[in-house]
Design a protein around this motif. Structure first.
Motif, mmCIF file in Angstrom:
data_model
loop_
_atom_site.group_PDB
_atom_site.id
_atom_site.type_symbol
_atom_site.label_atom_id
_atom_site.label_comp_id
_atom_site.label_asym_id
_atom_site.label_seq_id
_atom_site.Cartn_x
_atom_site.Cartn_y
_atom_site.Cartn_z
ATOM 1 N N ASP A 1 2.526 -14.222 6.077
ATOM 2 C CA ASP A 1 1.808 -15.210 5.272
ATOM 3 C C ASP A 1 0.370 -14.812 4.985
ATOM 4 N N THR A 2 -0.119 -13.791 5.682
ATOM 5 C CA THR A 2 -1.514 -13.394 5.525
ATOM 6 C C THR A 2 -1.622 -12.021 4.889
ATOM 7 N N LYS A 3 -2.756 -11.787 4.254
ATOM 8 C CA LYS A 3 -3.045 -10.484 3.657
ATOM 9 C C LYS A 3 -3.544 -9.549 4.753
ATOM 10 N N LEU A 4 -3.195 -8.280 4.652
ATOM 11 C CA LEU A 4 -3.630 -7.301 5.649
ATOM 12 C C LEU A 4 -5.144 -7.114 5.581
ATOM 13 N N PHE B 1 5.453 -9.086 13.867
ATOM 14 C CA PHE B 1 5.886 -9.120 12.474
ATOM 15 C C PHE B 1 6.639 -10.409 12.187
ATOM 16 N N ASN B 2 6.761 -10.727 10.914
ATOM 17 C CA ASN B 2 7.353 -11.990 10.490
ATOM 18 C C ASN B 2 8.843 -11.823 10.190
ATOM 19 N N THR B 3 9.634 -12.813 10.613
ATOM 20 C CA THR B 3 11.066 -12.817 10.319
ATOM 21 C C THR B 3 11.476 -14.209 9.851
ATOM 22 N N LYS C 1 3.885 -4.913 4.866
ATOM 23 C CA LYS C 1 3.538 -6.241 4.351
ATOM 24 C C LYS C 1 4.075 -7.370 5.228
ATOM 25 N N CYS C 2 4.922 -7.042 6.197
ATOM 26 C CA CYS C 2 5.494 -8.033 7.104
ATOM 27 C C CYS C 2 4.771 -8.080 8.450
ATOM 28 N N VAL C 3 3.827 -7.159 8.658
ATOM 29 C CA VAL C 3 3.112 -7.062 9.930
ATOM 30 C C VAL C 3 2.044 -8.164 10.001
#
Length: 88
Positions: A20-23, A49-51, A81-83
């Motif tokens: 949900d956030t930008k790196l 990471f997001n799942t 982009k999922c981290v």
């Protein structure tokens, strides 16, 4: 929400979704340092990471980082982009 710690073999790449956030620049720099840490110093990192089931964490060696993926042992790839975070 606290991320669930899982084994790298339990990563289901079909359930990984963008975070949900930008790196941040700091996170990008830590990602770039992770392969050296693993390859030269044999140290592991905790990658969050997001799942689809919520955030997950894995404690493992990062083999390489490309423009789009973090590569782990056993040909496991996590999209950058999922981290959410990475810690050493």
């Amino acid at each position: 929400m606290t991320a669930e710690l899982i084994e790298k073999e339990a990563i289901d790449v079909t359930k990984i979704i963008p975070a949900d956030t930008k790196l941040s620049e700091e996170l990008i720099n830590r990602l770039a340092s992770a392969p050296r840490l693993g390859n030269e110093f044999k140290a592991k990192a905790t990658i969050e990471f997001n799942t689809t089931e919520g955030p997950k964490r894995v404690y493992t060696t990062v083999w390489s980082v490309t423009e789009k993926y973090i590569q782990l042992k056993n040909n496991i790839h996590i999209p950058i982009k999922c981290v959410i975070d990475i810690e050493f």
